[in-house]
Design an enzyme around this catalytic site. Structure first.
Site, PDB file in Angstrom:
ATOM      1  CG  PHE A 245       1.241   4.483 -11.698  1.00 66.58           C
ATOM      2  CD1 PHE A 245       2.504   3.918 -11.583  1.00 66.58           C
ATOM      3  CD2 PHE A 245       0.394   4.388 -10.602  1.00 66.58           C
ATOM      4  CE1 PHE A 245       2.908   3.295 -10.412  1.00 66.58           C
ATOM      5  CE2 PHE A 245       0.782   3.755  -9.422  1.00 66.58           C
ATOM      6  CZ  PHE A 245       2.046   3.209  -9.332  1.00 66.58           C
TER       7      PHE A 245
ATOM      8  NE  ARG B 133       4.552   0.185  -6.168  1.00 60.89           N
ATOM      9  CZ  ARG B 133       4.264   1.449  -6.522  1.00 60.89           C
ATOM     10  NH1 ARG B 133       4.999   2.092  -7.410  1.00 60.89           N
ATOM     11  NH2 ARG B 133       3.240   2.068  -5.994  1.00 60.89           N
TER      12      ARG B 133
ATOM     13  CG  ASP C 299      -2.088   0.949   1.005  1.00 58.80           C
ATOM     14  OD1 ASP C 299      -2.981   0.589   0.202  1.00 58.80           O
ATOM     15  OD2 ASP C 299      -2.117   2.044   1.596  1.00 58.80           O
TER      16      ASP C 299
HETATM   17  P1  IMP Z   1      -3.074   2.177  -3.115  1.00 63.44           P
HETATM   18  O1  IMP Z   1      -1.716   1.811  -2.605  1.00 63.44           O
HETATM   19  O2  IMP Z   1      -3.655   1.124  -4.014  1.00 63.44           O
HETATM   20  O3  IMP Z   1      -3.985   2.620  -2.033  1.00 63.44           O
HETATM   21  O4  IMP Z   1      -2.923   3.400  -4.101  1.00 63.44           O
HETATM   22  C1  IMP Z   1      -2.144   4.468  -3.815  1.00 63.44           C
HETATM   23  C2  IMP Z   1      -2.248   5.528  -4.885  1.00 63.44           C
HETATM   24  O5  IMP Z   1      -1.027   6.229  -4.775  1.00 63.44           O
HETATM   25  C3  IMP Z   1      -2.322   5.090  -6.345  1.00 63.44           C
HETATM   26  O6  IMP Z   1      -3.593   4.994  -6.831  1.00 63.44           O
HETATM   27  C4  IMP Z   1      -1.598   6.216  -7.055  1.00 63.44           C
HETATM   28  O7  IMP Z   1      -2.478   7.303  -7.255  1.00 63.44           O
HETATM   29  C5  IMP Z   1      -0.586   6.643  -6.030  1.00 63.44           C
HETATM   30  N1  IMP Z   1       0.698   6.007  -6.263  1.00 63.44           N
HETATM   31  C6  IMP Z   1       1.149   4.826  -5.759  1.00 63.44           C
HETATM   32  N2  IMP Z   1       2.389   4.585  -6.194  1.00 63.44           N
HETATM   33  C7  IMP Z   1       2.706   5.623  -6.989  1.00 63.44           C
HETATM   34  C8  IMP Z   1       3.869   5.913  -7.739  1.00 63.44           C
HETATM   35  O8  IMP Z   1       4.852   5.166  -7.801  1.00 63.44           O
HETATM   36  N3  IMP Z   1       3.837   7.083  -8.410  1.00 63.44           N
HETATM   37  C9  IMP Z   1       2.785   7.930  -8.373  1.00 63.44           C
HETATM   38  N4  IMP Z   1       1.663   7.695  -7.727  1.00 63.44           N
HETATM   39  C10 IMP Z   1       1.638   6.544  -7.026  1.00 63.44           C
END
Ligand code: IMP
Length: 194
Positions: free
Chosen positions: A149, A178, A69
């Site tokens: 993204f 990440r 997450d």
């Molecule tokens: P979740 O971890 O699925 O709750 O989503 C987190 C949100 O953070 C994603 O939908 C993206 O909008 C944003 N996000 C996560 N990782 C990245 C990244 O590496 N770059 C830019 N936005 C990110």
């Protein structure tokens, strides 16, 4: 090659994690194991949501795996959007609407410091382990680049003068939240003696 199951159906995350692990592990996403449900992300912390996702995988599919997450924490906004990063501007998780709302909320502030934080939860032989990766940076007032993204077109990591969306993906994967969390998870797996 060893297989790792990632409790995610987000194609961008799966792609980045596959790129990083390509030589060592085969990564399967939820669709690859026949799971098409959306795992509820109802915790109030990033760690909590990573745990919800891995526990769902273990309880419903009875397999080991890992989850992740991620949140974007903006200093001048007291850590927002944080746990609400994906749905900042609404339930449809529109990346452009999220960027626009963030720029609007940040406009009155000169401090544009921000960080991405990823928490990965690994479930292995009945035990759960957490790994964190952080990248510090700034929110650019100007959107640029077409790679990556989410918020990548406005995030400039410290030490660089381009956004994640303008950066070669191998560099993003090496320095990103990440990439850093994943490096810790892999180091743990390679030293695991269970
Ligand atoms: P979740 O971890 O699925 O709750 O989503 C987190 C949100 O953070 C994603 O939908 C993206 O909008 C944003 N996000 C996560 N990782 C990245 C990244 O590496 N770059 C830019 N936005 C990110």
């Amino acid at each position: 090659m060893q297989t790792l199951i990632l409790a995610s159906s987000n194609p961008n995350k799966i792609r980045e994690i596959r790129e990083i692990l390509s030589e060592r592990y085969e990564v399967k996403g939820l669709a690859d194991i026949g799971c098409t449900e959306e795992i509820p992300e109802t915790a109030d912390t990033i760690e909590g949501n990573a745990q919800l996702k891995i526990r769902y995988l273990v309880e419903h599919y009875g397999v080991d795996g890992f989850s992740e997450d991620t949140g974007l924490e903006v200093e001048a906004l007291n850590g927002a959007p944080g746990v609400h990063t994906a749905r900042y501007a609404g339930e449809n998780r529109d990346p452009q609407a999220n960027i626009d709302l963030l720029q609007q909320n940040l406009a009155p502030h000169s401090n544009r410091k921000a960080r991405f934080k990823t928490v990965m939860a690994l479930h292995l032989k009945g035990q759960e382990y957490l790994f964190e990766g952080i990248v510090d940076g700034q929110i650019s007032p100007v959107q640029s680049g077409a790679g990556g993204f989410g918020y990548d077109p406005i995030f400039v990591p410290d030490g660089y003068d381009i956004t994640f969306a303008e950066m070669d993906k191998t560099i993003k994967n090496k320095i990103s939240h990440r990439g850093r969390a994943l490096a810790k998870l892999i180091e743990f797996l390679e030293n695991y003696q269970g």
